[in-house]
Design a protein around this motif. Structure first.
Motif, PDB file in Angstrom:
ATOM      1  N   MET A   1       0.852  -1.184   0.000  1.00 49.44           N
ATOM      2  CA  MET A   1       0.000   0.000   0.000  1.00 49.44           C
ATOM      3  C   MET A   1       0.892   1.240   0.000  1.00 49.44           C
ATOM      4  O   MET A   1       1.979   1.227   0.584  1.00 49.44           O
ATOM      5  CB  MET A   1      -0.856  -0.027   1.281  1.00 49.44           C
ATOM      6  CG  MET A   1      -1.660   1.220   1.539  1.00 49.44           C
ATOM      7  SD  MET A   1      -2.539   1.155   3.124  1.00 49.44           S
ATOM      8  CE  MET A   1      -1.232   1.586   4.268  1.00 49.44           C
ATOM      9  N   ILE A   2       0.430   2.281  -0.633  1.00 45.86           N
ATOM     10  CA  ILE A   2       1.110   3.573  -0.569  1.00 45.86           C
ATOM     11  C   ILE A   2       0.185   4.522   0.178  1.00 45.86           C
ATOM     12  O   ILE A   2      -1.000   4.613  -0.135  1.00 45.86           O
ATOM     13  CB  ILE A   2       1.426   4.116  -1.973  1.00 45.86           C
ATOM     14  CG1 ILE A   2       2.315   3.125  -2.733  1.00 45.86           C
ATOM     15  CG2 ILE A   2       2.085   5.501  -1.888  1.00 45.86           C
ATOM     16  CD1 ILE A   2       2.339   3.337  -4.216  1.00 45.86           C
ATOM     17  N   MET A   3       0.727   5.199   1.176  1.00 45.29           N
ATOM     18  CA  MET A   3      -0.061   6.174   1.926  1.00 45.29           C
ATOM     19  C   MET A   3       0.432   7.554   1.539  1.00 45.29           C
ATOM     20  O   MET A   3       1.581   7.920   1.830  1.00 45.29           O
ATOM     21  CB  MET A   3       0.093   5.956   3.432  1.00 45.29           C
ATOM     22  CG  MET A   3      -0.784   6.868   4.260  1.00 45.29           C
ATOM     23  SD  MET A   3      -2.557   6.672   3.966  1.00 45.29           S
ATOM     24  CE  MET A   3      -2.842   5.076   4.732  1.00 45.29           C
ATOM     25  N   ASP A   4      -0.416   8.298   0.854  1.00 47.62           N
ATOM     26  CA  ASP A   4      -0.109   9.676   0.512  1.00 47.62           C
ATOM     27  C   ASP A   4      -0.549  10.556   1.678  1.00 47.62           C
ATOM     28  O   ASP A   4      -1.658  10.404   2.195  1.00 47.62           O
ATOM     29  CB  ASP A   4      -0.853  10.098  -0.758  1.00 47.62           C
ATOM     30  CG  ASP A   4      -0.402   9.326  -1.986  1.00 47.62           C
ATOM     31  OD1 ASP A   4       0.802   9.010  -2.086  1.00 47.62           O
ATOM     32  OD2 ASP A   4      -1.246   9.046  -2.857  1.00 47.62           O
ATOM     33  N   LEU A   5       0.328  11.460   2.082  1.00 44.59           N
ATOM     34  CA  LEU A   5       0.074  12.348   3.217  1.00 44.59           C
ATOM     35  C   LEU A   5       0.232  13.787   2.750  1.00 44.59           C
ATOM     36  O   LEU A   5       1.249  14.139   2.143  1.00 44.59           O
ATOM     37  CB  LEU A   5       1.059  12.057   4.351  1.00 44.59           C
ATOM     38  CG  LEU A   5       1.050  10.620   4.859  1.00 44.59           C
ATOM     39  CD1 LEU A   5       2.306  10.316   5.650  1.00 44.59           C
ATOM     40  CD2 LEU A   5      -0.193  10.377   5.693  1.00 44.59           C
TER      41      LEU A   5
END
Length: 118
Positions: free
Chosen positions: A58-62
């Motif tokens: 998963m990639i978590m964009d912040l």
């Protein structure tokens, strides 16, 4: 009280962005979900957001920060009030924990998932 087979629960559905409750933990729902693609940016004002990647990546964009890659066996907690967007290029399977009644969409315009119990 009995063991819960997470793989069996994940095998019961094929939809994406559709969390399913597998058990209760205090006043929280423990859920499994599959996702592929991207969820809208959103935030939760009153609760942290807990993600434990079971399979995939998963990639978590912040907002205002570097994106974080979260791999199988890793967890990621987004503090309350932080604008974020989970996404995945390939299907990822994730365990979520959140307070009962908390909409998974936070403040996004997207309708909240129903969170059926399986």
């Amino acid at each position: 009280m009995k063991p819960i087979n997470i793989a069996e629960k994940l095998g019961r559905f094929s939809t994406h962005w559709d969390p399913h409750v597998v058990c209760d933990y205090n006043d929280n729902d423990v859920m499994v979900v599959k996702f592929k693609g991207e969820f809208p940016f959103h935030k939760h004002d009153d609760t942290d957001d807990f993600f434990y990647v079971l399979e995939g990546e998963m990639i978590m964009d912040l907002e205002g920060q570097h994106s974080q890659v979260v791999k199988a066996g890793e967890l990621f907690v987004v503090p309350k009030g932080v604008v974020h967007r989970p996404r995945a290029d390939q299907e990822v399977k994730v365990l979520l924990i959140e307070p009962k009644g908390e909409p998974n969409s936070g403040d996004a315009d997207r309708p909240a998932a129903l969170k059926p119990r399986i």
